[in-house]
Design a protein around this motif. Structure first.
Motif, PDB file in Angstrom:
ATOM      1  N   ALA A  44       0.943  -1.293   0.005  1.00 44.70           N
ATOM      2  CA  ALA A  44      -0.066  -0.012   0.114  1.00 44.70           C
ATOM      3  C   ALA A  44       0.783   1.161  -0.056  1.00 44.70           C
ATOM      4  CB  ALA A  44      -1.066  -0.122   1.194  1.00 44.70           C
ATOM      5  N   LEU A  84      -2.635  -5.855  -4.783  1.00 44.15           N
ATOM      6  CA  LEU A  84      -3.522  -5.374  -3.715  1.00 44.15           C
ATOM      7  C   LEU A  84      -5.035  -5.855  -4.098  1.00 44.15           C
ATOM      8  CD1 LEU A  84      -1.907  -1.830  -3.120  1.00 44.15           C
ATOM      9  CD2 LEU A  84      -2.068  -3.578  -1.541  1.00 44.15           C
ATOM     10  N   GLU A  93      -6.588  -6.856   4.561  1.00 41.39           N
ATOM     11  CA  GLU A  93      -6.263  -5.229   4.495  1.00 41.39           C
ATOM     12  C   GLU A  93      -5.069  -5.143   5.552  1.00 41.39           C
ATOM     13  OE1 GLU A  93      -7.435  -3.182   2.323  1.00 41.39           O
ATOM     14  OE2 GLU A  93      -9.235  -4.291   1.439  1.00 41.39           O
ATOM     15  N   TRP A  97      -0.486   1.038   7.939  1.00 40.57           N
ATOM     16  CA  TRP A  97       0.514   0.978   6.877  1.00 40.57           C
ATOM     17  C   TRP A  97       0.899   2.324   7.170  1.00 40.57           C
ATOM     18  CZ3 TRP A  97      -0.146   4.052   2.533  1.00 40.57           C
ATOM     19  CH2 TRP A  97      -1.422   4.540   2.260  1.00 40.57           C
TER      20      TRP A  97
END
Length: 213
Positions: A44, A84, A93, A97
């Motif tokens: 991410a 992703l 998920e 991050w």
């Protein structure tokens, strides 16, 4: 004999590269014990950074940069987005991050694009090098997370030697001027600084390599 851009960048950033390999994130990744949400968290963060960098590389009018970036084969955003999407479809998920650290990297990229667009290639060097030789990591990731051959590993699976050779050949042509190489090295060091901040955030609670600073 004048050093090539790739030589200059490799030598000048070696200490950064070695330090990143001792982080908790890297240690767990190599051991096959990295929590899946940390792996997805890195994807991410890198997507956010790569979207910005690839956008700036695509719009620059700097001839050397535009010439290097003209070919489609260096683009990584589609690969990381494929990974992703795979994890999102399976309900994974990133619980945390490093969005703030990634955003700081993005600001640096945008500033570099305005002040000295040729130095974007120093930042690209760091991100391109992050998946160099990563095919062995792909095998570890596949085993660690019980993934299929092409599930969630497209980003790390692109880092073969042929790709790196194509990239460094173009890089050396684009940054033939020693002064441009020096400026690109400064930008690459900043890129490593931002990458280290992202990796440090993802390493919280993970043991680093023994003896690491």
């Amino acid at each position: 004999m004048t050093a090539t851009a790739a030589d200059c960048l490799r030598t000048g950033t070696r200490a950064w590269h070695d330090t990143l390999e001792t982080t908790g994130f890297a240690t767990a990744l190599l051991a096959g014990t990295l929590p899946l949400d940390r792996y997805v968290g890195q994807l991410a963060a890198h997507r956010m950074v790569l979207r910005s960098l690839e956008a700036e590389l695509s719009r620059t009018a700097e001839p050397a940069v535009a010439g290097l970036w003209a070919a489609e084969d260096l683009r990584k955003v589609p690969l990381i987005e494929r990974d992703l999407r795979h994890f999102a479809a399976t309900g994974v998920e990133p619980e945390r991050w490093p969005a703030a650290e990634a955003a700081a990297f993005v600001r640096d990229i945008r500033r570099t694009a305005v002040v000295d667009p040729s130095s974007l290639l120093g930042q690209l060097y760091v991100l391109e090098g992050s998946t160099l030789g990563a095919l062995h990591l792909r095998r570890r990731l596949t085993r660690a997370y019980d993934l299929g051959a092409s599930d969630g590993t497209a980003y790390y699976g692109c880092g073969d030697r042929a790709r790196w050779s194509r990239f460094t050949t173009r890089l050396n042509e684009a940054l033939a001027d020693p002064a441009a190489q020096t400026r690109a090295l400064v930008a690459a060091e900043r890129a490593y600084h931002h990458t280290a901040r992202i990796t440090t955030a993802l390493s919280i609670g993970l043991a680093a390599t023994t003896g690491a600073a």
